[in-house]
Write a protein that holds these residues in place. Structure first.
Motif, short mmCIF file in Angstrom:
data_model
loop_
_atom_site.label_atom_id
_atom_site.label_comp_id
_atom_site.label_asym_id
_atom_site.label_seq_id
_atom_site.Cartn_x
_atom_site.Cartn_y
_atom_site.Cartn_z
N SER A 169 0.83 -1.19 0.00
CA SER A 169 0.00 0.00 0.00
C SER A 169 0.87 1.26 0.00
CB SER A 169 -0.88 -0.03 1.25
OG SER A 169 -1.63 1.13 1.36
N LEU A 170 0.42 2.29 -0.69
CA LEU A 170 1.24 3.52 -0.79
C LEU A 170 1.32 4.27 0.53
CD1 LEU A 170 0.28 4.91 -4.31
CD2 LEU A 170 2.47 3.92 -3.58
N SER A 171 0.38 3.98 1.44
CA SER A 171 0.46 4.61 2.77
C SER A 171 0.24 3.55 3.84
CB SER A 171 -0.62 5.69 2.90
OG SER A 171 -0.75 6.06 4.25
N ASP A 172 1.02 3.67 4.95
CA ASP A 172 0.82 2.74 6.07
C ASP A 172 -0.53 2.95 6.74
OD1 ASP A 172 3.26 1.64 5.71
OD2 ASP A 172 4.27 2.80 7.30
N THR A 173 -1.21 4.06 6.41
CA THR A 173 -2.49 4.33 7.08
C THR A 173 -3.64 3.56 6.44
OG1 THR A 173 -2.97 6.30 5.76
CG2 THR A 173 -1.75 6.64 7.83
N VAL A 174 -3.35 2.76 5.43
CA VAL A 174 -4.38 1.86 4.90
C VAL A 174 -3.71 0.57 4.45
CG1 VAL A 174 -4.28 2.79 2.52
CG2 VAL A 174 -6.33 1.62 3.30
N PHE A 175 -4.30 -0.55 4.81
CA PHE A 175 -3.83 -1.80 4.19
C PHE A 175 -4.92 -2.86 4.19
CE2 PHE A 175 -2.30 -2.47 8.62
CZ PHE A 175 -2.74 -3.76 8.88
N TYR A 176 -4.75 -3.77 3.23
CA TYR A 176 -5.69 -4.88 3.03
C TYR A 176 -5.00 -6.16 3.48
CZ TYR A 176 -8.35 -8.25 0.05
OH TYR A 176 -9.09 -9.31 -0.43
N SER A 177 -5.69 -7.01 4.22
CA SER A 177 -5.11 -8.29 4.61
C SER A 177 -6.24 -9.30 4.84
CB SER A 177 -4.24 -8.12 5.85
OG SER A 177 -3.55 -9.33 6.13
N THR A 178 -5.87 -10.43 5.36
CA THR A 178 -6.84 -11.52 5.52
C THR A 178 -6.69 -12.17 6.87
OG1 THR A 178 -7.74 -13.44 4.35
CG2 THR A 178 -5.35 -13.35 4.56
N SER A 179 -7.73 -12.89 7.31
CA SER A 179 -7.71 -13.61 8.58
C SER A 179 -7.37 -12.64 9.71
CB SER A 179 -6.74 -14.79 8.49
OG SER A 179 -6.90 -15.67 9.58
N PHE A 180 -6.51 -13.03 10.65
CA PHE A 180 -6.14 -12.13 11.76
C PHE A 180 -4.66 -11.80 11.65
CE2 PHE A 180 -4.57 -12.20 16.29
CZ PHE A 180 -4.84 -10.87 16.53
N SER A 181 -3.82 -12.78 11.97
CA SER A 181 -2.37 -12.66 11.80
C SER A 181 -1.93 -13.92 11.06
CB SER A 181 -1.67 -12.60 13.16
OG SER A 181 -1.80 -11.35 13.76
N PRO A 182 -2.09 -13.97 9.72
CA PRO A 182 -1.91 -15.22 8.98
C PRO A 182 -0.57 -15.91 9.23
CG PRO A 182 -2.52 -13.43 7.49
CD PRO A 182 -2.39 -12.83 8.86
N GLN A 183 0.46 -15.12 9.53
CA GLN A 183 1.78 -15.73 9.76
C GLN A 183 1.84 -16.47 11.09
OE1 GLN A 183 1.05 -12.51 9.91
NE2 GLN A 183 1.74 -11.99 11.97
N ALA A 184 0.90 -16.15 12.00
CA ALA A 184 0.98 -16.72 13.35
C ALA A 184 -0.13 -17.73 13.63
CB ALA A 184 0.88 -15.59 14.38
N GLU A 185 -1.09 -17.86 12.71
CA GLU A 185 -2.26 -18.70 13.02
C GLU A 185 -2.10 -20.12 12.51
OE1 GLU A 185 -6.07 -15.82 12.64
OE2 GLU A 185 -4.58 -15.65 11.05
N GLN A 186 -2.63 -21.06 13.30
CA GLN A 186 -2.66 -22.48 12.90
C GLN A 186 -3.73 -22.70 11.84
OE1 GLN A 186 -0.84 -25.04 14.26
NE2 GLN A 186 0.29 -23.62 15.54
N VAL A 187 -4.86 -22.05 12.04
CA VAL A 187 -6.00 -22.20 11.12
C VAL A 187 -6.41 -20.78 10.71
CG1 VAL A 187 -8.39 -23.03 10.91
CG2 VAL A 187 -6.79 -24.23 12.42
N LEU A 188 -6.67 -20.60 9.42
CA LEU A 188 -7.03 -19.25 8.96
C LEU A 188 -8.51 -18.96 9.21
CD1 LEU A 188 -5.12 -19.05 5.53
CD2 LEU A 188 -4.47 -18.04 7.73
N GLU A 189 -8.80 -17.69 9.38
CA GLU A 189 -10.19 -17.29 9.59
C GLU A 189 -10.81 -16.83 8.27
OE1 GLU A 189 -9.79 -14.68 12.99
OE2 GLU A 189 -9.50 -16.42 14.29
N TRP A 190 -12.11 -17.04 8.16
CA TRP A 190 -12.83 -16.78 6.90
C TRP A 190 -13.18 -15.29 6.82
CZ3 TRP A 190 -13.08 -20.12 2.97
CH2 TRP A 190 -14.00 -19.89 1.95
N LYS A 191 -12.14 -14.47 6.66
CA LYS A 191 -12.36 -13.02 6.70
C LYS A 191 -11.25 -12.30 5.96
CE LYS A 191 -10.84 -10.47 10.11
NZ LYS A 191 -10.59 -9.80 11.39
#
Ligand SMILES: COc1cc(/C=C/C(=O)SCCNC(=O)CCNC(=O)[C@H](O)C(C)(C)COP(=O)(O)OP(=O)(O)OC[C@H]2O[C@@H](n3cnc4c(N)ncnc43)[C@H](O)[C@@H]2OP(=O)(O)O)ccc1O
Ligand SMILES: O=C(O)CCC(=O)C(=O)O
Ligand SMILES: [Fe+2]
Length: 377
Positions: free
Chosen positions: A124-146
């Motif tokens: 993203s061109l600014s840290d004040t906006v970003f798009y991502s998925t689940s909660f913390s995908p790098q830290a989760e065992q199972v991903l969330e449907w979001k």
């Protein structure tokens, strides 16, 4: 499917959704997720079918048309202590502002993968906006449907300045998010005032202000239609780490809040997998308000941050729009001295640097209310 193929499929899905920045919406649009991919399958204890739904309890709905009415103040502080959650109606935020921000969320996710990907975390061109998925995908065992698109509402120096970086926010939802936060600000301020007043905090000095509100974050949460909602979680059991969260939900439903039991209140809430879950039905024009961990710490547990979760469904997508109001990263949060006056109660929490607290929260998957242990004495 052989185990080897299953693993390949698993890593391919994660690669497509997370590393190739298509998001869950990209996976759903690809038509490849006709059944729930393995990495979205929750353990049985975390599924909707295995939770006990409270049939007689509901969280309070509070009419806040008159903030000067002492019964409104009482209802708010009582709800924050007893349920940790309540809905407010007649809050003064125009209904068009609410419906436009929900529509704008749909508009963002209706765009092509290429368009959404421009805002992926790290690109993203600014840290004040970003798009991502689940909660913390790098830290989760199972991903969330979001999926979520999150904005940081960092005010510029001048009174009339637009928030920092907002010129880089996606045009399909920028103005709607700005209007929503601007209209919500007086309500947030009132809620904070009421909660503090009931704690006997008379002097809301700059330090307390900083603990209440750094720059709010607004998320456009998107839960796509799910092929096997009985196996998935939209957002897993967690409490917010904010001071207060104001959550706008569309008319789909899917949010559940853990019921606080009286024995929890005495012994500090010990949650785990048991207990009852209260559905939070969408109410036209209402906003859900919840206490976050920072407020639980500052109030020494008088106000409770409560576990909540949301489930997706098979028939359509769902949108929710939380505004997380919380301390600045460099604020130190701890029990407010006013709460300990009289000397009967000891502080249950130590003072912590809020950025340490948030880093701990985001370093793991959702695990109920365990984040609070980080500050517990
Ligand atoms: C995503 O799925 C979620 C999210 C949640 C969130 C629940 C909450 O209660 S968030 C409440 C926290 N926010 C506030 O209290 C608002 C005011 N303060 C801030 O916004 C600050 O940014 C900060 C959160 C206190 C952190 O400050 P600082 O330590 O100075 O560093 P930053 O660079 O700002 O942030 C660190 C790191 O965290 C990421 N982040 C911050 N907020 C969110 C968020 N709400 N969701 C996702 N990620 C967030 C930020 O981008 C930085 O990431 P890096 O990778 O760059 O380190 C509940 C349930 C969910 O499923
Ligand atoms: O979508 C919902 O109803 C809940 C979302 C939530 O809990 C969050 O974003 O912190
Ligand atoms: Fe939450």
């Amino acid at each position: 499917m052989s185990p080897a193929t299953a693993v390949a499929a698993t890593s391919e899905v994660t690669d497509f959704v997370v590393h190739k920045a298509n998001g869950l919406k990209g996976l759903v649009d690809s038509g490849l997720a006709t059944t729930l991919p393995p990495q979205y399958i929750q353990p049985p204890t975390e599924r909707l079918e295995s939770i006990k739904i409270a049939t007689s309890a509901s969280i309070p709905i509070i009419d806040v048309s008159n903030w000067d009415d002492p019964s409104v103040l009482d209802s708010i502080s009582e709800a924050a202590s007893k349920w940790g959650f309540f809905q407010i109606v007649n809050h003064g935020i125009p209904s068009q502002v609410l419906s436009r921000v929900v529509d704008a969320a749909h508009a963002f996710y209706a765009q092509s993968n290429e368009e959404r990907r421009k805002y992926w975390k790290g690109s993203s061109l600014s840290d004040t906006v970003f798009y991502s998925t689940s909660f913390s995908p790098q830290a989760e065992q199972v991903l969330e449907w979001k999926d979520f698109l999150i904005f940081q509402y960092l005010k510029g120096d001048g009174e009339d300045d637009e928030p920092v970086g907002s010129e880089f926010w996606p045009l399909v939802c920028r103005d709607q998010v700005l209007d929503y936060v601007k209209s919500a600000e007086p309500v947030i301020k009132k809620l904070a005032e009421v909660l503090l007043k009931k704690l006997n905090v008379k002097d809301v000095n700059t330090e307390i202000q900083r603990c209440l509100s750094g720059s709010p974050r607004v998320a456009l949460n998107y839960y796509p239609k799910c092929p096997n909602p009985e196996l998935a979680a939209g957002v897993g059991r967690h409490s917010d780490i904010s001071t207060i969260t104001m959550l706008l939900q569309d008319d789909t439903g899917g949010l559940y809040v853990r019921e606080i039991k009286e024995e929890d209140e005495e012994e500090e809430e010990e949650e785990g997998e048991g207990g009852f879950w209260i559905p939070v039905p969408p109410v036209e024009g209402a906003i859900v308000v919840n206490v976050g961990d920072a407020m639980q710490i500052m109030s020494n547990g008088v106000y409770k941050s409560v576990e909540h979760r949301a489930f997706p469904n098979k028939t359509g997508s769902r949108v929710s729009v939380p505004i997380f109001v919380g301390p600045a990263g460099d604020a130190v949060i701890g029990v407010l001295p006013e709460v300990l006056e009289g000397g009967e109660k000891k502080a249950a929490y130590k003072s912590v640097l809020y950025s340490d607290y948030t880093a701990h929260f985001f370093s793991k998957g959702h695990d109920g209310k365990r984040t609070l242990d980080f500050a517990r004495i």
